[in-house]
Design a protein around this motif. Sequence first.
Motif, PDB file in Angstrom:
ATOM      1  N   LEU A   1       0.885  -1.006  -0.047  1.00 44.48           N
ATOM      2  CA  LEU A   1       0.086  -0.110  -0.084  1.00 44.48           C
ATOM      3  C   LEU A   1       0.709   1.154  -0.111  1.00 44.48           C
ATOM      4  CD1 LEU A   1      -2.607  -1.181   2.504  1.00 44.48           C
ATOM      5  CD2 LEU A   1      -2.848  -0.841   0.006  1.00 44.48           C
ATOM      6  N   ASN A   2       1.977   1.328   0.910  1.00 47.44           N
ATOM      7  CA  ASN A   2       2.714   2.607   0.870  1.00 47.44           C
ATOM      8  C   ASN A   2       3.424   2.620  -0.647  1.00 47.44           C
ATOM      9  OD1 ASN A   2       2.073   3.173   3.385  1.00 47.44           O
ATOM     10  ND2 ASN A   2       3.489   1.634   4.596  1.00 47.44           N
ATOM     11  N   GLY A   3       3.825   1.666  -1.103  1.00 47.53           N
ATOM     12  CA  GLY A   3       4.534   1.740  -2.394  1.00 47.53           C
ATOM     13  C   GLY A   3       3.770   2.189  -3.365  1.00 47.53           C
ATOM     14  N   ASN A   4       2.480   1.921  -3.200  1.00 50.45           N
ATOM     15  CA  ASN A   4       1.382   2.327  -4.191  1.00 50.45           C
ATOM     16  C   ASN A   4       1.171   3.844  -4.109  1.00 50.45           C
ATOM     17  OD1 ASN A   4       1.269  -0.194  -5.896  1.00 50.45           O
ATOM     18  ND2 ASN A   4      -0.150  -0.922  -4.648  1.00 50.45           N
ATOM     19  N   GLY A   5       1.058   3.961  -2.893  1.00 53.04           N
ATOM     20  CA  GLY A   5       0.954   5.599  -2.362  1.00 53.04           C
ATOM     21  C   GLY A   5      -0.764   5.828  -2.109  1.00 53.04           C
ATOM     22  N   LEU A   6      -0.785   6.784  -1.115  1.00 55.31           N
ATOM     23  CA  LEU A   6      -2.153   7.136  -0.859  1.00 55.31           C
ATOM     24  C   LEU A   6      -2.868   7.735  -2.068  1.00 55.31           C
ATOM     25  CD1 LEU A   6      -4.531   7.365   1.152  1.00 55.31           C
ATOM     26  CD2 LEU A   6      -3.382   9.547   1.991  1.00 55.31           C
ATOM     27  N   GLU A   7      -2.163   8.674  -2.572  1.00 52.11           N
ATOM     28  CA  GLU A   7      -2.477   9.627  -3.755  1.00 52.11           C
ATOM     29  C   GLU A   7      -3.059   8.819  -4.899  1.00 52.11           C
ATOM     30  OE1 GLU A   7      -0.209  12.817  -4.932  1.00 52.11           O
ATOM     31  OE2 GLU A   7      -0.293  13.653  -2.921  1.00 52.11           O
ATOM     32  N   ASN A   8      -2.388   7.511  -5.175  1.00 48.33           N
ATOM     33  CA  ASN A   8      -2.564   6.809  -6.256  1.00 48.33           C
ATOM     34  C   ASN A   8      -3.909   5.934  -6.019  1.00 48.33           C
ATOM     35  OD1 ASN A   8      -0.687   7.721  -7.925  1.00 48.33           O
ATOM     36  ND2 ASN A   8       0.928   6.237  -7.084  1.00 48.33           N
ATOM     37  N   VAL A   9      -3.825   5.299  -4.772  1.00 47.02           N
ATOM     38  CA  VAL A   9      -5.156   4.614  -4.365  1.00 47.02           C
ATOM     39  C   VAL A   9      -6.419   5.567  -4.347  1.00 47.02           C
ATOM     40  CG1 VAL A   9      -6.085   3.631  -2.215  1.00 47.02           C
ATOM     41  CG2 VAL A   9      -3.792   3.104  -2.739  1.00 47.02           C
TER      42      VAL A   9
END
Length: 144
Positions: free
Chosen positions: A67-75
Amino acid sequence: MSALRLATCTYQEFAPHMGTPVRTTYGHPRFALPYQLGGHAQLITPTRDLLRIKAQDAYEFSYRRLLNGNGLENVQRELGAIAGANDLDAPLVLLCFDRLDRLTPPDDWCHRLHFGRWYAEQTGQEVPELGARRAAPPLTLFDV
């Protein structure tokens, strides 16, 4: 971006009045759904390698790393796009297979609960669980 309204549930317990159903599982359901999915949240879907991890702490550590690698903004962007393609006023209900009322410790967890905690920590917004939960054991005289 306005705050996304999110909740979690199982495929089996979801009902259309709850919101827009969103797949968060590695595989498709192998049973017919009485509703149409509104999308697939790929950035929060566990990988095949994650599904092999059986210890909750190791799983959560690895899933949070994803999740951190994908990033909150992208999620949020991906979930926002799913909301925009459906009913913007309806919450997105993130679905998986695990019925929480049928799991027993130490296996009474699934990725959707880990996602909900991560998302709440990142945004301050709670992600309620809409499915049945295992009942708490009754209090004993020693608990009072």
